[in-house]
Design an enzyme around this catalytic site. Structure first.
Site, PDB file in Angstrom:
ATOM      1  N   GLU A  83      68.858  59.030  13.228  1.00 41.15           N
ATOM      2  CA  GLU A  83      69.827  58.182  13.945  1.00 41.15           C
ATOM      3  C   GLU A  83      70.847  57.544  13.006  1.00 41.15           C
ATOM      4  OE1 GLU A  83      68.031  55.553  16.840  1.00 41.15           O
ATOM      5  OE2 GLU A  83      69.733  54.175  16.733  1.00 41.15           O
ATOM      6  N   LYS A 266      61.944  48.526  19.852  1.00 38.43           N
ATOM      7  CA  LYS A 266      62.370  49.869  19.430  1.00 38.43           C
ATOM      8  C   LYS A 266      63.268  49.764  18.197  1.00 38.43           C
ATOM      9  CE  LYS A 266      64.935  53.821  19.487  1.00 38.43           C
ATOM     10  NZ  LYS A 266      66.137  54.141  18.715  1.00 38.43           N
ATOM     11  N   ASP A 282      51.393  58.181   8.947  1.00 36.53           N
ATOM     12  CA  ASP A 282      51.271  58.600  10.345  1.00 36.53           C
ATOM     13  C   ASP A 282      52.100  57.655  11.230  1.00 36.53           C
ATOM     14  OD1 ASP A 282      50.428  59.061  12.932  1.00 36.53           O
ATOM     15  OD2 ASP A 282      48.306  59.258  12.412  1.00 36.53           O
ATOM     16  N   HIS A 385      78.408  52.680  15.367  1.00 37.23           N
ATOM     17  CA  HIS A 385      77.940  54.053  15.587  1.00 37.23           C
ATOM     18  C   HIS A 385      79.087  55.057  15.526  1.00 37.23           C
ATOM     19  CE1 HIS A 385      73.734  54.003  16.636  1.00 37.23           C
ATOM     20  NE2 HIS A 385      73.887  52.971  17.432  1.00 37.23           N
TER      21      HIS A 385
HETATM   22  C1  MEV Z   1      69.020  51.623  18.952  1.00 37.67           C
HETATM   23  O1  MEV Z   1      68.328  52.689  18.336  1.00 37.67           O
HETATM   24  C2  MEV Z   1      68.284  50.329  18.722  1.00 37.67           C
HETATM   25  C3  MEV Z   1      68.886  49.124  19.452  1.00 37.67           C
HETATM   26  O2  MEV Z   1      69.004  49.402  20.841  1.00 37.67           O
HETATM   27  C4  MEV Z   1      67.939  47.975  19.210  1.00 37.67           C
HETATM   28  C5  MEV Z   1      68.261  46.724  20.010  1.00 37.67           C
HETATM   29  O3  MEV Z   1      68.890  46.831  21.076  1.00 37.67           O
HETATM   30  O4  MEV Z   1      67.859  45.641  19.553  1.00 37.67           O
HETATM   31  C6  MEV Z   1      70.263  48.817  18.956  1.00 37.67           C
END
Ligand code: MEV
Length: 435
Positions: A83, A266, A282, A385
């Site tokens: 990413e 995430k 792992d 991005h």
């Molecule tokens: C994207 O990979 C991760 C985000 O969505 C995390 C977040 O929203 O805090 C940018």
């Protein structure tokens, strides 16, 4: 006739034979199949022994996060991830923390949990006591299975027995607590649980089914804290104090809403998994443990899930971030000890113990999370991005290396980072020639 995937003896073929088979199956050209080539510097024999039915490798970019200082030591942090923006965000966040000394991190003892499931115990409460009474004998039996771990100061330490109601009757679940030292601990714990099973079944008077490690490693936690000074957070449109408030607002949604919490966590795992993978550990175990721990944290107040990090404002108005989660990584055994790139990455990190690696990883998780919240609370995530995304689109549209920069500039200026537009601009650029 339909093709059959029932291929007997596929595992007996050589790597080249398997590759040829798959190439034909997928209708891959030679150039497409070359994408599976073993890179120079990696002995194919090593990868062949790691998993089954190997046909080649799958290469991910390896980036290096800079500016990390953890407990007073500087680190360059290898991150394997597909990413864009993740490595840049981690580095930028680490840079912000340097003025306040970087990250402070710690770990608990590296204690893993192995589970032994016992069914059909007529007297579960009595069975529990019989097992607890036999603790010393059970621990001795477990430790006899791994004299090396014991020699290095680890080994089975404690036994807990839970009575768990279930639709298939009340179960007893033995937790064998094992100090895994610098190993991930999976092999040691599983071996010990399997060895104890007959004696445990006998003592409880029931039958054993599962004997396996738990990835909810609540006794093997890593923690990190950092202070992000408000003055470093000011933007063209907002003061540092306003950005601190906006980040607190953004964090608070994760604390009260599982839909946001999933994305918040995430973002943390973007950083954590990338380092876990780069060091040959792992990442599924760490991810499963992290997300289950996030749910485990919510159990006492009736919620579903909690953020793995917290944010507060200190007396000076600076932002204080903390993170705590299970990080059961190892430096000995597993892919970490055999994969040449993982070994190189551990050497670049310079960590001597699994606990130190876990401290760096927790710090990267916090850095990543702060970077995402800061972007989301100010300009939004998309701008960061866009540069890399536009480069990908330009390459996919067929731009030559000498055309990429100009095409990317045009795509960003037009706010149209799309393949169809990239192709149109490319045609136009080639018609009008270099500007
Ligand atoms: C994207 O990979 C991760 C985000 O969505 C995390 C977040 O929203 O805090 C940018």
């Amino acid at each position: 006739m339909a093709r059959s995937s029932e291929i007997s003896g596929f595992y007996k073929l050589t790597t080249a034979e398997r590759r040829k088979f798959v190439q034909e199956w997928g209708g891959l050209t030679d150039v497409e199949a070359d994408a599976y080539d073993f890179p120079p510097g990696i002995d194919p024999g090593i990868l062949n022994r790691m998993i089954e039915n190997v046909v080649g490798t799958f290469a991910l970019p390896l980036g290096i996060a800079t500016h990390f200082r953890v407990n007073g030591t500087d680190f360059l942090v290898p991150m394997a991830i597909e990413e864009p923006s993740v490595v840049a965000a981690a580095s930028n966040s680490a840079k912000v923390t340097r003025a306040t000394g970087g990250f402070r991190a710690s770990t608990t003892q590296p204690v893993m949990i192995g589970q032994i499931q016992i069914l059909d115990v007529p007297d579960p409460a009595g069975g529990r006591h019989r097992l607890l009474d036999a603790k010393d004998r059970l621990l001795k039996l477990a430790n006899e299975r791994d004299p090396m771990l014991v020699k290095f100061g680890g080994g089975a330490r404690e036994i807990e027995v839970r009575i768990v109601p279930s639709p298939r009757g009340t179960m007893l679940v033995v937790h064998l607590l094992v100090d895994a030292r610098d190993a991930g601990g999976m092999n040691a714990v599983n071996t010990m649980c399997e060895a104890l099973a007959p004696e445990v079944a006998n003592l409880a008077g029931g039958r054993v089914v599962l004997r396996i490690i738990s990835n909810l490693a609540v006794y093997r936690l890593a923690r990190a804290t950092a202070t992000f000074p408000a003055e470093k957070l000011a933007t063209d449109n907002a003061t540092g104090a306003e950005v601190v408030e906006a980040i607190l607002d953004a964090y608070t949604l994760a604390a009260v809403d599982p839909f946001r919490c999933a994305t918040h966590n995430k973002g943390i795992m973007n950083g954590i998994s990338a380092v876990v993978l780069a060091t040959g550990n792992d990442f599924r175990a760490i991810e499963s443990g992290a997300h289950t721990y996030a749910a485990f944290l919510a159990k006492d107040d009736g919620g579903i899930v909690k953020p793995l990090s917290t944010y507060e404002k200190d007396a000076k108005g600076d932002l204080v971030g903390t993170i705590e989660l299970p990080i059961a990584v190892g430096l000995i055994g597993g892919a970490t000890a055999v994969h040449p790139a993982a070994k190189a990455n551990v050497k670049v990190l310079g960590v001597k113990h699994a606990s130190e690696l876990a401290e760096v990883i927790a710090s990267v998780g916090l850095a990543q999370n702060f970077g995402a919240l800061r972007a989301l609370a100010t300009e939004g995530i998309q701008r960061g991005h866009m540069g890399l995304h536009a480069r990908n689109i330009a390459a996919t549209a067929g731009a030559r290396p000498d055309e990429v920069d100009r095409l990317v500039e045009r795509l960003i200026a037009e706010h149209a980072i799309r393949i169809d537009r990239a192709k149109e601009i490319l045609v136009e650029m080639r018609r009008t020639g270099p500007s």
